[in-house]
Design an enzyme around this catalytic site. Structure first.
Site, short mmCIF file in Angstrom:
data_model
loop_
_atom_site.label_atom_id
_atom_site.label_comp_id
_atom_site.label_asym_id
_atom_site.label_seq_id
_atom_site.Cartn_x
_atom_site.Cartn_y
_atom_site.Cartn_z
N HIS A 41 0.81 -1.24 0.00
CA HIS A 41 0.00 0.00 0.00
C HIS A 41 0.84 1.29 0.00
CE1 HIS A 41 0.01 -0.35 4.69
NE2 HIS A 41 0.98 0.43 4.31
N HIS A 89 -1.60 5.11 9.67
CA HIS A 89 -0.22 5.60 9.83
C HIS A 89 -0.19 6.97 10.50
CE1 HIS A 89 0.03 2.69 6.52
NE2 HIS A 89 1.33 2.63 6.68
N HIS A 112 9.92 -4.18 4.15
CA HIS A 112 10.42 -2.80 3.99
C HIS A 112 10.76 -2.20 5.35
CE1 HIS A 112 6.05 -2.00 4.52
NE2 HIS A 112 6.23 -0.70 4.53
N GLU A 156 3.82 -5.03 8.81
CA GLU A 156 2.48 -4.89 8.22
C GLU A 156 1.97 -6.20 7.61
OE1 GLU A 156 2.74 -0.17 6.91
OE2 GLU A 156 3.01 -1.70 5.39
C1 DHB Z 1 6.28 3.34 2.11
C2 DHB Z 1 5.70 2.12 2.44
C3 DHB Z 1 4.63 2.05 3.35
O1 DHB Z 1 4.03 0.89 3.75
C4 DHB Z 1 4.14 3.21 3.90
O2 DHB Z 1 3.09 3.10 4.72
C5 DHB Z 1 4.72 4.42 3.61
C6 DHB Z 1 5.79 4.50 2.70
C7 DHB Z 1 7.40 3.44 1.12
O3 DHB Z 1 7.98 2.43 0.71
O4 DHB Z 1 7.70 4.57 0.69
FE FE Z 2 2.59 1.24 5.42
#
Ligand code: DHB
Ligand code: FE
Length: 290
Positions: free
Chosen positions: A12, A59, A193, A240
């Protein structure tokens, strides 16, 4: 009885919202990512859901560090999108389904999930970006929605096993919903990530692919990971992935993988997509499972 048609789990990233607004679908950076989604939309056109029950993480838009529910279920007639600071354009409001929300809430609380209930709830990119990927170019969303937010922002987080069990309880609640509606379960977030700290930019393809594989037929195996295990393997924001576990938990039948795609990177994230169909168990199979 409601029919759970299946689950879609997807990343997302906010930048996707920006790319959609700027129509960058054919841009060389974006093309391989967007190319993953048409098969999901083709399946959706056949599955014809009326309602989406979506597990996602807020978030810092609706919930901030001062008040952070572990699990929050929307029970609003409408959910508006607001941008929590990424500069992405906002999308049209989503129609809620308060009756279904309260049914799910009652069942979950009866099963000892002590929830926060939200009769007003703003939704952020984690909710809107996946919806825009699944239903692009619509003036009005063709489905009603029940958003379920799981805390992955402020410690302590609910464990992966607990999130899977939350999903299972949602699946039981949906099956007990005495209306002829077709429900899609959505889980948004991940895959690996990490946005900041020493390991910023960390991605773990082998772990992601193992998770995508096991989620379909052996999801319980993934519930053995603790929150810290997932953070170690998939990065801080890789946690997540619990949304994927919750969504898979809600599938009550025999689960078949319809489509998958995986692309590195989108922004800082390994972008994954999985479409799982929920097929009613045959009589013989249910007898064997009993
Ligand atoms: C990114 C990924 C995320 O899950 C998020 O909530 C905000 C930014 C990213 O990779 O930039
Ligand atoms: Fe996120």
């Amino acid at each position: 009885m409601a029919t759970i048609v299946g689950a879609i789990t997807t990343s997302h990233v906010p930048a996707i919202g920006g790319a959609i607004a700027k129509k960058l679908h054919q841009d060389p950076y974006w093309q391989p990512f967007f190319a993953g989604y048409p098969p999901a939309r083709e399946w959706l056109a056949k599955a014809r859901p009326d309602v989406v029950v979506a597990f996602y993480n807020d978030h810092g838009l609706q919930f901030f560090l001062d008040k952070m529910p572990t699990f929050a279920v929307g029970a609003a007639p409408e959910y508006r999108h607001a941008d929590e600071g990424w500069g992405i354009p906002t999308v049209a409001p989503f129609r809620g389904d308060p009756e279904l929300s309260w049914h799910v809430i009652e069942r979950l609380i009866a099963e000892e999930f002590d929830l926060t209930t939200c009769q007003e709830m703003l939704v952020d990119h984690a909710f809107t970006v996946p919806m825009s990927l699944l239903w692009p170019d619509v003036d009005a969303w063709p489905v009603r929605v029940v958003p379920i937010a799981i805390n992955t922002v402020q410690y302590p987080f609910p464990s992966p096993a607990r999130c899977f069990r939350l999903g299972q309880a949602v699946g039981r609640a949906l099956e007990a919903w005495d209306r002829d509606v077709r429900v899609l379960v959505l889980g948004t977030g991940g895959l690996s990530h990490q946005l900041d700290g020493e390991r910023a930019g960390f991605i773990n393809k082998a772990f992601d692919q193992m998770c995508m594989e096991k989620l379909v037929a052996e999801p319980e195996a993934l519930t053995r990971y603790s929150t810290v295990d997932i953070i170690r393997e998939a990065g801080v924001q890789g946690v997540e992935f619990v949304m994927w576990l919750a969504a898979r938990g809600a599938l009550t039948g025999t689960v078949a993988r319809v489509h998958a795609s995986y692309h590195i990177p989108i922004s800082n994230t390994a972008a994954g997509l999985l479409v799982m169909e929920n097929r009613p168990r045959g009589a013989a199979e249910s007898r064997a499972a009993a």
